[in-house]
Write an enzyme that holds these catalytic residues in place. Structure first.
Site, mmCIF file in Angstrom:
data_model
loop_
_atom_site.group_PDB
_atom_site.id
_atom_site.type_symbol
_atom_site.label_atom_id
_atom_site.label_comp_id
_atom_site.label_asym_id
_atom_site.label_seq_id
_atom_site.Cartn_x
_atom_site.Cartn_y
_atom_site.Cartn_z
ATOM 1 N N PHE A 149 -60.924 6.047 78.083
ATOM 2 C CA PHE A 149 -61.747 4.846 78.319
ATOM 3 C C PHE A 149 -61.341 3.660 77.466
ATOM 4 C CE2 PHE A 149 -64.043 6.305 74.513
ATOM 5 C CZ PHE A 149 -64.323 5.099 73.891
ATOM 6 N N GLU A 176 -63.399 7.635 84.025
ATOM 7 C CA GLU A 176 -64.569 7.346 84.865
ATOM 8 C C GLU A 176 -65.561 6.446 84.120
ATOM 9 O OE1 GLU A 176 -63.699 10.019 83.392
ATOM 10 O OE2 GLU A 176 -65.335 11.398 82.906
ATOM 11 N N SER A 226 -58.914 12.860 74.317
ATOM 12 C CA SER A 226 -59.289 13.611 73.114
ATOM 13 C C SER A 226 -58.428 14.877 72.992
ATOM 14 C CB SER A 226 -60.767 13.986 73.205
ATOM 15 O OG SER A 226 -60.980 14.728 74.382
ATOM 16 N N CYS A 281 -57.116 4.946 68.887
ATOM 17 C CA CYS A 281 -56.441 6.126 68.329
ATOM 18 C C CYS A 281 -55.593 5.759 67.135
ATOM 19 C CB CYS A 281 -55.610 6.819 69.387
ATOM 20 S SG CYS A 281 -54.217 5.822 69.867
ATOM 21 N N GLU A 382 -62.550 13.592 64.038
ATOM 22 C CA GLU A 382 -62.399 12.244 64.591
ATOM 23 C C GLU A 382 -63.783 11.702 64.946
ATOM 24 O OE1 GLU A 382 -60.697 11.680 68.598
ATOM 25 O OE2 GLU A 382 -59.617 9.942 67.809
HETATM 26 P P1 NAD Z 1 -61.506 12.194 77.031
HETATM 27 O O1 NAD Z 1 -60.664 13.309 76.560
HETATM 28 O O2 NAD Z 1 -62.975 12.404 77.122
HETATM 29 O O3 NAD Z 1 -61.057 11.727 78.495
HETATM 30 C C1 NAD Z 1 -59.719 11.397 78.785
HETATM 31 C C2 NAD Z 1 -59.447 11.659 80.256
HETATM 32 O O4 NAD Z 1 -59.602 13.059 80.513
HETATM 33 C C3 NAD Z 1 -60.399 10.944 81.198
HETATM 34 O O5 NAD Z 1 -59.662 10.441 82.296
HETATM 35 C C4 NAD Z 1 -61.378 12.034 81.630
HETATM 36 O O6 NAD Z 1 -61.858 11.853 82.944
HETATM 37 C C5 NAD Z 1 -60.544 13.288 81.557
HETATM 38 N N1 NAD Z 1 -61.323 14.463 81.169
HETATM 39 C C6 NAD Z 1 -62.369 14.494 80.293
HETATM 40 N N2 NAD Z 1 -62.816 15.767 80.150
HETATM 41 C C7 NAD Z 1 -62.036 16.551 80.934
HETATM 42 C C8 NAD Z 1 -62.000 17.946 81.206
HETATM 43 N N3 NAD Z 1 -62.856 18.787 80.633
HETATM 44 N N4 NAD Z 1 -61.063 18.397 82.066
HETATM 45 C C9 NAD Z 1 -60.182 17.572 82.634
HETATM 46 N N5 NAD Z 1 -60.181 16.234 82.415
HETATM 47 C C10 NAD Z 1 -61.085 15.716 81.580
HETATM 48 O O7 NAD Z 1 -61.163 10.936 76.092
HETATM 49 P P2 NAD Z 1 -61.921 9.534 76.000
HETATM 50 O O8 NAD Z 1 -63.226 9.726 75.302
HETATM 51 O O9 NAD Z 1 -61.879 8.842 77.310
HETATM 52 O O10 NAD Z 1 -60.932 8.740 75.033
HETATM 53 C C11 NAD Z 1 -61.025 8.774 73.632
HETATM 54 C C12 NAD Z 1 -60.058 9.776 73.046
HETATM 55 O O11 NAD Z 1 -58.731 9.436 73.426
HETATM 56 C C13 NAD Z 1 -60.051 9.769 71.526
HETATM 57 O O12 NAD Z 1 -59.967 11.083 71.071
HETATM 58 C C14 NAD Z 1 -58.806 8.984 71.174
HETATM 59 O O13 NAD Z 1 -58.259 9.261 69.902
HETATM 60 C C15 NAD Z 1 -57.896 9.405 72.273
HETATM 61 N N6 NAD Z 1 -56.814 8.449 72.463
HETATM 62 C C16 NAD Z 1 -55.578 8.822 72.049
HETATM 63 C C17 NAD Z 1 -54.529 7.936 72.164
HETATM 64 C C18 NAD Z 1 -53.167 8.325 71.687
HETATM 65 O O14 NAD Z 1 -52.238 7.570 71.930
HETATM 66 N N7 NAD Z 1 -52.983 9.448 71.037
HETATM 67 C C19 NAD Z 1 -54.735 6.673 72.728
HETATM 68 C C20 NAD Z 1 -56.026 6.337 73.147
HETATM 69 C C21 NAD Z 1 -57.055 7.241 73.016
#
Ligand code: NAD
Length: 489
Positions: A149, A176, A226, A281, A382
Site C-alpha cells: 500500500f 487493495e 511484509s 521500508c 517492524e
Molecule cells: P502486505 O504484506 O500486507 O501486502 C502486500 C501485498 O500482498 C498486497 O498486494 C496484499 O494484497 C498481498 N497480501 C497480503 N496478505 C496476503 C496473503 N496472506 N496472501 C497473499 N497475498 C497477500 O504489506 P503492506 O502492509 O501492503 O505493505 C507494508 C509492508 O511492505 C511493510 O512490511 C514494508 O516494510 C514492506 N515494504 C517493503 C519494501 C521493500 O522494498 N523491501 C518496500 C515497500 C514496503
C-alpha cells in the site's frame, strides 16, 4: 462519492463479479472507492490473455517496445499533480511525498528505455575451431507483480517498465488498500495503445494473489510487502516452479557518531523516521548514538518530533500525514505502550492525538522512545509508523553489533565526520542498502534495491540490470557452419 474500481483485462475496463472492499482516505476515514476482490476464474482470463499477447509481443523489436515507455514517461509527467493527489488521498502521505514517489517511479521508466542495450548478450568467435558461442536473453512470458500500500505508484513502476521492455507481458495486482493510483496509471497506459493483453490489472487480495501463484502460465512473480507474506509468496511461487523476487519488511538502524554534524543528522533522521508517517521500508526506526552523541541527539530529535506539523497531506504546510488504517493506528499505539512497559522512556508520545477538522483520521504523531533495551520486542519488530527508538553504544564496534543483531537487512546508515568510521561501517554493517550521512538510502533506478536477510527473498532485486536479468532467461547457442574458407585471407 465513492468510485467503483474496475479491472483492466485484454485492453478493456471490466467490472468483476466479485465481493468488493472499501478504500478509505486515512485523513478523513471517508470511503473513497470500492475495490473488487477478483476471483481465480477472472485471474485466469487475464493470464490467458497475457499469454496470447506474449506470442506477438516477444517478437516486437526491443527498440520499438521502449517507444511506448518514452510516451508513458511524458504522460506521467503531465499527470503528476493529479496522480499525487490520488496517492495522498488513498495513502495518507503529503503531496510533496507523493510527487517524490512519482519521480522515483518515472526514473524507472526512463531506465527501462535503455533495455535495447541492457538486454544485450555476449559472444565469442572460435570457442573451438570453426565454432562460435553466443548468449542471448529472451523474455520469460507472463510475469506478475504484487505490490504493497505504501508506494502505490513507485513500486508497480519498479517492475512494469522492465517487464514489458524485455518482451514479457505483465499483470499487476496492486494493494487493495491503495488501488486508485493503479487505476490512474492504467488509464494513462491505455492511451499508449499497446497490443491488447500486454498489460493487465487485476485487483484483489489473498485469493487473487493465490490464483497468480498457482497459474501454470505465470512464469515469474515480483512481490513487495511484509516479511511473512513475502516468505509465503516466495515459497508458493517456488513450489510451483516460478522465478520469484520478494521484498519484505524492515527495521532500519542509523548510527550517530560523536562529531557528526548534529543539526544535519537530526533533520535527516527526523525526515527518515517520520516522513511518510514512518510507513516506508527505508524509514530509520532505531537510532544508535555512540558515546558523547547521546544527549545532544536525544534532545534535538525530541524537539524535531514535537515540531513536526501533522495533518491532511493536501493542506499547506503539512509535514506528515495519517497512517493507513484504524487497525494500523491501534497496532502502532499498542507497540508504543509495550515499549514503555519493556523499559523504554517515552521522550515524545504521539498516541491519542488528533488533527483539528480531521478528527476521524488515523493519526499517530511522531514518537521517540529512549533507552530501548536491545533484547526487547520493540527493538526487533517492524512498527511501520512514526516511531523512533533510541539506543546507546560505547563505541562503533558495539554500535555495529547492535546494527547486526536484527533479522532484517534492508538499510543501515551512519552519521559521522570520520572517513575511517564510515569505511568500517560500510564494510561490516549487515544490510543491502547503506547510507553515509544519508537517512533514506534509496537506490536510484539504475542500481538494484538490495535488501538482505528477512527483507528480501530471492537473488535478483528490483530495478536496473537486476530487473532486466530477472525478467529474461539466458540461452546459449554453440554454432558450427561448414565452410570452405581459406585460412589465409
Ligand atoms: P502486505 O504484506 O500486507 O501486502 C502486500 C501485498 O500482498 C498486497 O498486494 C496484499 O494484497 C498481498 N497480501 C497480503 N496478505 C496476503 C496473503 N496472506 N496472501 C497473499 N497475498 C497477500 O504489506 P503492506 O502492509 O501492503 O505493505 C507494508 C509492508 O511492505 C511493510 O512490511 C514494508 O516494510 C514492506 N515494504 C517493503 C519494501 C521493500 O522494498 N523491501 C518496500 C515497500 C514496503
Amino acid at each position: 462519492m465513492s468510485e467503483l474500481l474496475l479491472n483492466y483485462i485484454n485492453g478493456s475496463w471490466q467490472r468483476a463479479d466479485a465481493p468488493y472492499q472499501s478504500v478509505r482516505n486515512p485523513a478523513t476515514a471517508e470511503v473513497i472507492a470500492e475495490v473488487p476482490l477478483t476471483p481465480a476464474e477472472v485471474v485466469a482470463q487475464a493470464v490467458e490473455g497475457a499469454h496470447a499477447a506474449f506470442q506477438e509481443w516477444r517478437h516486437v523489436p526491443a527498440a520499438e517496445r521502449v517507444q511506448y515507455l518514452f510516451r508513458f514517461k511524458f504522460l506521467l509527467e503531465d499527470a503528476l499533480d493529479d496522480l499525487a493527489r490520488t496517492i495522498t488521498n488513498e495513502c495518507g502521505k503529503t503531496h510533496a511525498e507523493s510527487i517524490a514517489e512519482l519521480q522515483r517511479g518515472i526514473e524507472n521508466v526512463e531506465t527501462a528505455c535503455g533495455v535495447p542495450l541492457l538486454m544485450q548478450g555476449y559472444n565469442n568467435e572460435d570457442v573451438a575451431r570453426g565454432i562460435d558461442e553466443h548468449m542471448i536473453r529472451q523474455p520469460l512470458g507472463v510475469v506478475a507483480a504484487i505490490t504493497p500500500f505504501n508506494f502505490p505508484a513507485m513500486i508497480p513502476l519498479w517492475f512494469l517498465p522492465y517487464a514489458i521492455a524485455t518482451g514479457n507481458t505483465f499483470i499487476l495486482k496492486p494493494s487493495e488498500r491503495t488501488p486508485m493510483t493503479s487505476a490512474k496509471l492504467f488509464a494513462l497506459l491505455d492511451q499508449l495503445k499497446l497490443p491488447k493483453g500486454v498489460l493487465q490489472l487485476v485487483n484483489g487480495s489473498k485469493v487473487t494473489v493465490d490464483a497468480l501463484l498457482d497459474h501454470p502460465l505465470v512464469r515469474a512473480i515480483s512481490f513487495v510487502g511484509s516479511t511473512p507474506v513475502a516468505k509465503y509468496v516466495y515459497s508458493r511461487a517456488a513450489a510451483n516452479g516460478k522465478r520469484a523476487q520478494c521484498q519484505g519488511g524492515a527495521k532500519n538502524p542509523v548510527v550517530i557518531m560523536p562529531g557528526a554534524e548534529m543539526e544535519m543528522a537530526t533533520r535527516i533522521v527526523a525526515d527518515s523516521a517520520f516522513g511518510c508517517a514512518g510507513q516506508r521500508c527505508l524509514a530509520s526506526s532505531v537510532a544508535i548514538t555512540v558515546g558523547a552523541a547521546r544527549q545532544a541527539f536525544a534532545e534535538s530529535i525530541a524537539e524535531a518530533a514535537l515540531n513536526r506539523v501533522v495533518g491532511y497531506g493536501l493542506d499547506e504546510g503539512v509535514q506528515m500525514g495519517a497512517v493507513i488504517s484504524a487497525e494500523s493506528k491501534a497496532r502502532i499505539e499498542r507497540l508504543i505502550g509495550q515499549g514503555a512497559s519493556e523499559g523504554a522512556q517515552l521522550l515524545v508520545d504521539g498516541r491519542g492525538k488528533t488533527v483539528r477538522g480531521y478528527e476521524a483520521g488515523y493519526w499517530v504523531f511522531p514518537t521517540v522512545l529512549d533507552g530501548v533495551p536491545p533484547e526487547s520486542q520493540l527493538a526487533q519488530i517492524e512498527i511501520f509508523g512514526p516511531v523512533l527508538s533510541l539506543m546507546h553504544a560505547r563505541d562503533l564496534d558495539e554500535a555495529i553489533r547492535l546494527v547486526n543483531a536484527r533479522s532484517y537487512g534492508n538499510m543501515a546508515c551512519i552519521f559521522t565526520s570520520s572517513g575511517a568510521a564510515a569505511r568500517q561501517f560500510r564494510a561490516q554493517a549487515h544490510a543491502g542498502n547503506i547510507g553515509i550521512n544519508v537517512g533514506v538510502a534509496a537506490p536510484m533506478a539504475f542500481y538494484p534495491f538490495s535488501g538482505w536477510g528477512e527483507s528480501f527473498f530471492g537473488d535478483l532485486h528490483a530495478q536496473g540490470k537486476h530487473g532486466v536479468e530477472f525478467y529474461t532467461q539466458t540461452k546459449v547457442v554453440v554454432e558450427r557452419w561448414h565452410s570452405g574458407w581459406s585460412r589465409q585471407f
